[in-house]
Design an enzyme around this catalytic site. Sequence first.
Site, PDB file in Angstrom:
ATOM      1  N   PHE A   5       1.769  26.676  49.059  1.00  0.00           N
ATOM      2  CA  PHE A   5       1.662  27.391  47.775  1.00  0.00           C
ATOM      3  C   PHE A   5       2.994  28.054  47.427  1.00  0.00           C
ATOM      4  O   PHE A   5       3.536  27.848  46.345  1.00  0.00           O
ATOM      5  CB  PHE A   5       0.555  28.445  47.847  1.00  0.00           C
ATOM      6  CG  PHE A   5       0.566  29.403  46.677  1.00  0.00           C
ATOM      7  CD1 PHE A   5       0.963  30.724  46.841  1.00  0.00           C
ATOM      8  CD2 PHE A   5       0.227  28.969  45.408  1.00  0.00           C
ATOM      9  CE1 PHE A   5       0.997  31.606  45.765  1.00  0.00           C
ATOM     10  CE2 PHE A   5       0.255  29.836  44.316  1.00  0.00           C
ATOM     11  CZ  PHE A   5       0.640  31.155  44.494  1.00  0.00           C
ATOM     12  N   TRP A   6       3.565  28.824  48.369  1.00  0.00           N
ATOM     13  CA  TRP A   6       4.746  29.624  48.021  1.00  0.00           C
ATOM     14  C   TRP A   6       5.956  28.767  47.704  1.00  0.00           C
ATOM     15  O   TRP A   6       6.878  29.223  47.001  1.00  0.00           O
ATOM     16  CB  TRP A   6       5.026  30.645  49.123  1.00  0.00           C
ATOM     17  CG  TRP A   6       4.019  31.753  49.086  1.00  0.00           C
ATOM     18  CD1 TRP A   6       2.990  32.002  49.959  1.00  0.00           C
ATOM     19  CD2 TRP A   6       3.913  32.751  48.062  1.00  0.00           C
ATOM     20  NE1 TRP A   6       2.259  33.081  49.538  1.00  0.00           N
ATOM     21  CE2 TRP A   6       2.802  33.565  48.381  1.00  0.00           C
ATOM     22  CE3 TRP A   6       4.633  33.035  46.900  1.00  0.00           C
ATOM     23  CZ2 TRP A   6       2.408  34.640  47.586  1.00  0.00           C
ATOM     24  CZ3 TRP A   6       4.243  34.124  46.111  1.00  0.00           C
ATOM     25  CH2 TRP A   6       3.140  34.910  46.449  1.00  0.00           C
ATOM     26  N   LEU A 139      -5.506  42.171  47.884  1.00  0.00           N
ATOM     27  CA  LEU A 139      -5.954  40.764  47.904  1.00  0.00           C
ATOM     28  C   LEU A 139      -6.929  40.627  49.065  1.00  0.00           C
ATOM     29  O   LEU A 139      -6.546  40.857  50.230  1.00  0.00           O
ATOM     30  CB  LEU A 139      -4.778  39.814  48.071  1.00  0.00           C
ATOM     31  CG  LEU A 139      -5.130  38.349  48.386  1.00  0.00           C
ATOM     32  CD1 LEU A 139      -6.063  37.753  47.328  1.00  0.00           C
ATOM     33  CD2 LEU A 139      -3.850  37.519  48.498  1.00  0.00           C
ATOM     34  N   CYS A 140      -8.181  40.325  48.735  1.00  0.00           N
ATOM     35  CA  CYS A 140      -9.208  40.281  49.780  1.00  0.00           C
ATOM     36  C   CYS A 140     -10.194  39.153  49.484  1.00  0.00           C
ATOM     37  O   CYS A 140     -10.733  39.068  48.382  1.00  0.00           O
ATOM     38  CB  CYS A 140      -9.955  41.617  49.813  1.00  0.00           C
ATOM     39  SG  CYS A 140     -11.283  41.685  51.034  1.00  0.00           S
ATOM     40  N   VAL A 141     -10.406  38.282  50.457  1.00  0.00           N
ATOM     41  CA  VAL A 141     -11.417  37.210  50.343  1.00  0.00           C
ATOM     42  C   VAL A 141     -12.442  37.463  51.429  1.00  0.00           C
ATOM     43  O   VAL A 141     -12.065  37.691  52.594  1.00  0.00           O
ATOM     44  CB  VAL A 141     -10.753  35.824  50.513  1.00  0.00           C
ATOM     45  CG1 VAL A 141     -11.816  34.718  50.553  1.00  0.00           C
ATOM     46  CG2 VAL A 141      -9.753  35.564  49.385  1.00  0.00           C
ATOM     47  N   SER A 147     -10.074  30.253  54.100  1.00  0.00           N
ATOM     48  CA  SER A 147      -9.523  28.878  54.098  1.00  0.00           C
ATOM     49  C   SER A 147     -10.281  27.955  53.140  1.00  0.00           C
ATOM     50  O   SER A 147     -10.390  26.779  53.374  1.00  0.00           O
ATOM     51  CB  SER A 147      -9.457  28.302  55.515  1.00  0.00           C
ATOM     52  OG  SER A 147     -10.703  28.383  56.157  1.00  0.00           O
ATOM     53  N   LEU A 150      -8.827  30.076  48.255  1.00  0.00           N
ATOM     54  CA  LEU A 150      -9.095  30.935  47.093  1.00  0.00           C
ATOM     55  C   LEU A 150      -7.879  31.796  46.765  1.00  0.00           C
ATOM     56  O   LEU A 150      -7.593  32.080  45.606  1.00  0.00           O
ATOM     57  CB  LEU A 150     -10.306  31.846  47.368  1.00  0.00           C
ATOM     58  CG  LEU A 150     -11.684  31.272  47.071  1.00  0.00           C
ATOM     59  CD1 LEU A 150     -12.768  32.270  47.458  1.00  0.00           C
ATOM     60  CD2 LEU A 150     -11.817  30.911  45.599  1.00  0.00           C
ATOM     61  N   ALA A 151      -7.144  32.218  47.820  1.00  0.00           N
ATOM     62  CA  ALA A 151      -6.030  33.145  47.601  1.00  0.00           C
ATOM     63  C   ALA A 151      -4.998  32.584  46.615  1.00  0.00           C
ATOM     64  O   ALA A 151      -4.626  33.288  45.663  1.00  0.00           O
ATOM     65  CB  ALA A 151      -5.381  33.519  48.929  1.00  0.00           C
ATOM     66  N   LEU A 389       0.726  51.214  48.624  1.00  0.00           N
ATOM     67  CA  LEU A 389      -0.475  51.809  49.213  1.00  0.00           C
ATOM     68  C   LEU A 389      -1.228  50.780  50.056  1.00  0.00           C
ATOM     69  O   LEU A 389      -1.131  49.591  49.800  1.00  0.00           O
ATOM     70  CB  LEU A 389      -1.368  52.342  48.085  1.00  0.00           C
ATOM     71  CG  LEU A 389      -0.675  53.388  47.208  1.00  0.00           C
ATOM     72  CD1 LEU A 389      -1.552  53.719  46.027  1.00  0.00           C
ATOM     73  CD2 LEU A 389      -0.334  54.613  48.024  1.00  0.00           C
TER      74      LEU A 389
HETATM   75  C1  80O Z   1      -5.077  51.592  62.271  1.00  0.00           C
HETATM   76  O1  80O Z   1      -5.859  50.743  61.481  1.00  0.00           O
HETATM   77  C2  80O Z   1      -5.273  49.602  60.979  1.00  0.00           C
HETATM   78  C3  80O Z   1      -6.062  48.841  60.125  1.00  0.00           C
HETATM   79  C4  80O Z   1      -5.521  47.666  59.594  1.00  0.00           C
HETATM   80  C5  80O Z   1      -4.210  47.270  59.879  1.00  0.00           C
HETATM   81  C6  80O Z   1      -3.432  48.056  60.722  1.00  0.00           C
HETATM   82  C7  80O Z   1      -2.018  47.661  61.056  1.00  0.00           C
HETATM   83  C8  80O Z   1      -1.226  47.566  59.764  1.00  0.00           C
HETATM   84  N1  80O Z   1      -1.149  46.484  59.154  1.00  0.00           N
HETATM   85  N2  80O Z   1      -0.617  48.731  59.312  1.00  0.00           N
HETATM   86  C9  80O Z   1       0.139  48.732  58.168  1.00  0.00           C
HETATM   87  O2  80O Z   1       0.259  47.769  57.424  1.00  0.00           O
HETATM   88  C10 80O Z   1       0.864  50.004  57.878  1.00  0.00           C
HETATM   89  C11 80O Z   1       1.425  50.741  58.895  1.00  0.00           C
HETATM   90  C12 80O Z   1       2.140  51.898  58.563  1.00  0.00           C
HETATM   91  C13 80O Z   1       2.282  52.277  57.222  1.00  0.00           C
HETATM   92  N3  80O Z   1       1.702  51.537  56.224  1.00  0.00           N
HETATM   93  C14 80O Z   1       1.006  50.441  56.543  1.00  0.00           C
HETATM   94  O3  80O Z   1       0.435  49.694  55.542  1.00  0.00           O
HETATM   95  C15 80O Z   1       0.173  50.384  54.318  1.00  0.00           C
HETATM   96  C16 80O Z   1       1.094  49.788  53.264  1.00  0.00           C
HETATM   97  C17 80O Z   1       0.689  48.356  52.942  1.00  0.00           C
HETATM   98  N4  80O Z   1      -0.736  48.275  52.583  1.00  0.00           N
HETATM   99  C18 80O Z   1      -1.607  48.763  53.657  1.00  0.00           C
HETATM  100  C19 80O Z   1      -1.296  50.202  53.987  1.00  0.00           C
HETATM  101  C20 80O Z   1      -3.947  49.243  61.273  1.00  0.00           C
END
Ligand code: 80O
Length: 389
Positions: A5-6, A139-141, A147, A150-151, A389
């Site tokens: 896709f990309w 973005l959530c499926v 697979s 859909l994304a 966020l």
């Molecule tokens: C602790 O619970 C979690 C639940 C789901 C995923 C992760 C790991 C992770 N993927 N963390 C981050 O992406 C992250 C770590 C530090 C600061 N911001 C973040 O993501 C933000 C910004 C991007 N959108 C999600 C929230 C941790």
Amino acid sequence: KRHRFWETQPVGQFKDIGDPSLPEGPIEPPTPLSEVKQEPYNLPNLYEWNTCDINSEETCNEVYTLLANNYVEDDENMFRFNYSKEFLRWALQPPGYFKSWHIGVRVKSSKKLVAFITGVPARIRVRDEVVTMAEINFLCVHKKLRSKRLAPVMIKEVTRRVHLENIWQAAYTAGVILPTPIATCQYWHRSLNPKKLIDVGFSRLGARMTMSRTIKLYKLPESTVTAGFRKMEIHDIPAVTRLIRNYLSQFFVAPDFDENDAEHWLLPKENVIDSFLVESPETHEITDFCSFYTLPSTILGNQNYTTLKAAYSYYNVSTKTPLLQLMNDALIVAKRNDYDVFNALDVMQNETFLKELKFGPGDGKLHYYLYNYRIRQALKPSGLGLVLL
Ligand SMILES: COc1cccc(CC(=N)NC(=O)c2cccnc2OC2CCNCC2)c1
């Protein structure tokens, strides 16, 4: 790796990295609005598009539940983001937002919400050019529909609806590598409730460390130490806007906040965003600012706990109070409000305080992307002044 896709999209392609003949800036020119596809892309037969009104209690509940059960998990599938309804209403309704960019996919027969993607408008400066972009998120499926490809069609549909508003660039983040990151950031965690973090498997007891020694290591004072440290209030908006605009001007990519944006994104909102500033007791000048947003995670499969209360570092400005002391006060407030962990990316000047304030590196990376905008070479995280966020 093949990115079927990309490789079809106007994004920096891996094969173009380091090609000095390619100019910085938009990859494709805008299309005349009459030539933008007027009707939605086709979904697989059983499904239909449905614009979500996040202000409707019922729809907000459906979006909340879809994300709570199917959105991003950590690499070991022990935690899943659990954005609250009030957080989603905040995140999706900034000044100038478009309801049409809150896009749901429903099963035609049952009307069940099974997928979601969003955009919000944002003015983002890249070097010395302010570009109105869409910030793409959520973005959530549904797990049972993965697979089915859909994304890609959801990304094309939100792109089409963004184009209809005469906006041609976007910004987004992902935990996976896609063509092509403009920056790759490391995330860091500061334990506030080490006993719970170890119990749920978020952290591990250090070698030659006892639990009581660990609790002592992360102990914080009851009260903040900076004179004049207080919650931001509505009358502070002009001063805080000036402070943050000036501070963000040093970064290669950063939001171009005006007072309207600052009112929405930076004023405290209970259980969503906390923001503080330092008002000089002598001069009443606003010299520093710090903020964090509230994003709990569901703990998957632990007998004693169901939720991890996490604070995420947002925008911080230090002009008089040392950033180290300012952020330590943020940790003290977070601990006092029963947060279990304080998370931060190594963006802006965060790397100057992470180790000293006892943050530990997380086990993953967060990649930042721009759509239809090439930058000559990838940024160091310290060149990034944008927190999504
Ligand atoms: C602790 O619970 C979690 C639940 C789901 C995923 C992760 C790991 C992770 N993927 N963390 C981050 O992406 C992250 C770590 C530090 C600061 N911001 C973040 O993501 C933000 C910004 C991007 N959108 C999600 C929230 C941790």
